[in-house]
Design an enzyme around this catalytic site. Structure first.
Site, PDB file in Angstrom:
ATOM      1  N   GLY A  22       0.615  -5.200   0.626  1.00  0.00           N
ATOM      2  CA  GLY A  22      -0.453  -5.273  -0.380  1.00  0.00           C
ATOM      3  C   GLY A  22      -0.024  -5.956  -1.670  1.00  0.00           C
TER       4      GLY A  22
ATOM      5  CD  GLU B  49      -2.401  -7.711   2.328  1.00  0.00           C
ATOM      6  OE1 GLU B  49      -1.974  -6.578   2.000  1.00  0.00           O
ATOM      7  OE2 GLU B  49      -3.088  -7.894   3.341  1.00  0.00           O
TER       8      GLU B  49
ATOM      9  CD  GLU C 173       1.149  -5.690   5.711  1.00  0.00           C
ATOM     10  OE1 GLU C 173       1.935  -6.608   6.057  1.00  0.00           O
ATOM     11  OE2 GLU C 173       0.535  -5.714   4.642  1.00  0.00           O
TER      12      GLU C 173
ATOM     13  CB  ALA D 212      -0.874  -0.018   1.248  1.00  0.00           C
TER      14      ALA D 212
HETATM   15  N1  CO8 Z   1       4.622   3.122  -0.385  1.00  0.00           N
HETATM   16  C1  CO8 Z   1       5.070   4.298  -0.859  1.00  0.00           C
HETATM   17  N2  CO8 Z   1       6.303   4.458  -1.386  1.00  0.00           N
HETATM   18  C2  CO8 Z   1       7.117   3.379  -1.409  1.00  0.00           C
HETATM   19  C3  CO8 Z   1       6.706   2.127  -0.928  1.00  0.00           C
HETATM   20  C4  CO8 Z   1       5.384   2.010  -0.406  1.00  0.00           C
HETATM   21  N3  CO8 Z   1       4.886   0.840   0.055  1.00  0.00           N
HETATM   22  N4  CO8 Z   1       7.724   1.253  -1.087  1.00  0.00           N
HETATM   23  C5  CO8 Z   1       8.742   1.950  -1.646  1.00  0.00           C
HETATM   24  N5  CO8 Z   1       8.382   3.225  -1.854  1.00  0.00           N
HETATM   25  C6  CO8 Z   1       9.177   4.311  -2.436  1.00  0.00           C
HETATM   26  C7  CO8 Z   1      10.281   4.759  -1.480  1.00  0.00           C
HETATM   27  O1  CO8 Z   1       9.766   5.658  -0.529  1.00  0.00           O
HETATM   28  C8  CO8 Z   1      11.254   5.387  -2.450  1.00  0.00           C
HETATM   29  O2  CO8 Z   1      10.795   6.664  -2.795  1.00  0.00           O
HETATM   30  P1  CO8 Z   1      11.826   7.912  -2.911  1.00  0.00           P
HETATM   31  O3  CO8 Z   1      12.707   7.533  -4.072  1.00  0.00           O
HETATM   32  O4  CO8 Z   1      10.948   9.062  -3.174  1.00  0.00           O
HETATM   33  O5  CO8 Z   1      12.578   7.960  -1.629  1.00  0.00           O
HETATM   34  C9  CO8 Z   1      11.121   4.518  -3.704  1.00  0.00           C
HETATM   35  O6  CO8 Z   1       9.872   3.846  -3.580  1.00  0.00           O
HETATM   36  C10 CO8 Z   1      12.199   3.466  -3.814  1.00  0.00           C
HETATM   37  O7  CO8 Z   1      12.222   2.717  -2.609  1.00  0.00           O
HETATM   38  P2  CO8 Z   1      13.547   2.507  -1.718  1.00  0.00           P
HETATM   39  O8  CO8 Z   1      14.484   3.651  -1.906  1.00  0.00           O
HETATM   40  O9  CO8 Z   1      13.106   2.219  -0.308  1.00  0.00           O
HETATM   41  O10 CO8 Z   1      14.155   1.216  -2.411  1.00  0.00           O
HETATM   42  P3  CO8 Z   1      15.115   0.139  -1.753  1.00  0.00           P
HETATM   43  O11 CO8 Z   1      15.586  -0.717  -2.889  1.00  0.00           O
HETATM   44  O12 CO8 Z   1      16.116   0.765  -0.866  1.00  0.00           O
HETATM   45  O13 CO8 Z   1      14.153  -0.765  -0.803  1.00  0.00           O
HETATM   46  C11 CO8 Z   1      12.143  -1.991  -0.260  1.00  0.00           C
HETATM   47  C12 CO8 Z   1      13.135  -1.549  -1.366  1.00  0.00           C
HETATM   48  C13 CO8 Z   1      12.830  -2.963   0.695  1.00  0.00           C
HETATM   49  C14 CO8 Z   1      10.999  -2.689  -0.967  1.00  0.00           C
HETATM   50  C15 CO8 Z   1      11.645  -0.753   0.523  1.00  0.00           C
HETATM   51  O14 CO8 Z   1      11.213   0.239  -0.395  1.00  0.00           O
HETATM   52  C16 CO8 Z   1      10.500  -1.019   1.466  1.00  0.00           C
HETATM   53  O15 CO8 Z   1      10.690  -1.586   2.510  1.00  0.00           O
HETATM   54  N6  CO8 Z   1       9.277  -0.580   1.093  1.00  0.00           N
HETATM   55  C17 CO8 Z   1       8.126  -0.641   1.938  1.00  0.00           C
HETATM   56  C18 CO8 Z   1       7.576  -2.043   1.998  1.00  0.00           C
HETATM   57  C19 CO8 Z   1       6.403  -2.124   2.929  1.00  0.00           C
HETATM   58  O16 CO8 Z   1       6.486  -1.873   4.120  1.00  0.00           O
HETATM   59  N7  CO8 Z   1       5.233  -2.478   2.387  1.00  0.00           N
HETATM   60  C20 CO8 Z   1       4.031  -2.655   3.119  1.00  0.00           C
HETATM   61  C21 CO8 Z   1       3.212  -1.434   3.115  1.00  0.00           C
HETATM   62  S1  CO8 Z   1       1.766  -1.609   4.132  1.00  0.00           S
HETATM   63  C22 CO8 Z   1       0.693  -2.531   3.199  1.00  0.00           C
HETATM   64  O17 CO8 Z   1       0.946  -2.866   2.099  1.00  0.00           O
HETATM   65  C23 CO8 Z   1      -0.649  -2.922   3.739  1.00  0.00           C
HETATM   66  C24 CO8 Z   1      -1.038  -2.015   4.805  1.00  0.00           C
HETATM   67  C25 CO8 Z   1      -2.476  -1.964   4.912  1.00  0.00           C
HETATM   68  C26 CO8 Z   1      -2.911  -0.712   5.600  1.00  0.00           C
HETATM   69  C27 CO8 Z   1      -4.036  -0.139   4.792  1.00  0.00           C
HETATM   70  C28 CO8 Z   1      -4.747   0.964   5.489  1.00  0.00           C
HETATM   71  C29 CO8 Z   1      -5.403   0.572   6.743  1.00  0.00           C
END
Ligand code: CO8
Length: 273
Positions: free
Chosen positions: A124, A127, A147, A79
């Site tokens: 997500g 999922e 999460e 998400a």
């Molecule tokens: N949302 C928004 N932006 C994201 C996300 C995300 N899930 N994942 C990555 N990005 C963005 C980063 O912020 C970054 O942006 P910027 O260049 O502007 O800084 C860009 O994408 C590239 O990402 P990274 O620099 O972090 O890339 P890396 O190669 O260093 O790392 C990872 C890759 C390991 C995948 C890392 O990006 C990461 O951990 N991402 C988040 C993963 C995560 O936690 N996902 C779960 C999200 S929660 C969810 O999906 C369900 C929640 C349900 C709640 C719903 C509401 C109640």
């Protein structure tokens, strides 16, 4: 004799997509998550576009199967964290409902859906992959439900579909720890069906889809319905449902064709009737 094949890019509601691509080739619709800047995170715009693409693929009679994949190093990294960072209870719930409804629609499409997991499938993203019928992963794929790192729970179907796919023990381990697993670990626990090299991901996914599409279409459709609906019933009711749905297949022309072709030692020609 050379066969030419080309993908036709589809516009829906006469508008271009900005976060995804939708293409049709050889009766297969490819929905590609295409916003690598945020690792294909599921913002509201992305979800809206996905819903349009899913509805179109359902309606379009040229489409017999759907393959969902992503561009760049992610399938979907979850998400959109920047979108939901200040959400309160009601907004969070609504966001979850929108995504849950789209994923349920994918799960219940009367056409087979394969997730071709090209990279990160987190939160997500994992999922979304679990809402598809079959998951084929590149050897570069990384999966997980992280999460708990964000103070929330998987709520695009993860607490339910992950337990159904891999059992409650493994689901709890993955969800409580938020750890990432690679493609071969995911295959070991049954989270993905098959792992292939990154270069072969689309080819192998297409191969699997073509094999499915070569079978009696109604039989594939009805088996999907029996499996999906049956898993929420007790065994006796599920077996009754299975019998009733089997009865429907016996009323089809393709059932006759399949059985006669076998006995006549020839290949069947199915016509989806
Ligand atoms: N949302 C928004 N932006 C994201 C996300 C995300 N899930 N994942 C990555 N990005 C963005 C980063 O912020 C970054 O942006 P910027 O260049 O502007 O800084 C860009 O994408 C590239 O990402 P990274 O620099 O972090 O890339 P890396 O190669 O260093 O790392 C990872 C890759 C390991 C995948 C890392 O990006 C990461 O951990 N991402 C988040 C993963 C995560 O936690 N996902 C779960 C999200 S929660 C969810 O999906 C369900 C929640 C349900 C709640 C719903 C509401 C109640």
């Amino acid at each position: 004799h050379k066969e030419y094949s080309y993908k036709v890019t589809i516009k829906v509601n006469s508008r271009d997509f900005s976060r995804i691509k939708m293409e049709i080739e050889d009766n297969i619709c490819y929905i590609t998550m295409n916003f690598p800047k945020s690792l294909n995170a599921l913002s509201s715009i992305t979800l809206e576009e996905m819903l349009d693409a899913v509805i179109e693929s359902e309606k379009n009679s040229e489409v017999q199967g759907i393959i969902i994949t992503g561009t760049g190093k992610a399938f979907v990294a979850g998400a959109d964290i920047s979108q939901m960072k200040d959400y309160g209870a009601e907004e969070g719930r609504k966001y979850a409902k929108v995504a849950q409804d789209i994923f349920s629609k994918i799960e219940n499409l009367e056409k087979p859906v394969i997730a071709a997991i090209n990279g990160y499938a987190l939160g997500g993203g994992c999922e979304l992959a679990m809402a598809c019928d079959i998951r084929i992963a590149s050897d570069k794929a990384i999966l997980g439900q992280p999460e708990v790192n964000l103070g929330v729970i998987p709520c695009f179907g993860g607490t339910q579909r992950l337990s159904r796919l891999v059992g409650t023990g493994k689901a709890k381990e993955l969800i409580f720890t938020g750890k990432f697993i690679n493609a071969s670990e995911a295959e070991k626990i049954g989270l993905v069906n098959q792992v292939v090299s990154d270069e072969e991901l689309l080819e192998e996914s297409k191969k699997m889809m073509k094999l499915i599409l070569s079978k009696a279409p109604l039989a594939v459709k009805y088996s999907k319905i029996a499996i999906n609906r049956g898993q929420d019933l007790d065994l006796n009711n599920a077996l009754e449902l299975e019998r009733d749905i089997a009865g429907l297949t016996f009323a089809s022309e393709d059932k006759k064709e399949g059985m006669y072709a076998f006995l006549e030692k020839r290949e069947p020609v199915f016509n989806n009737k």
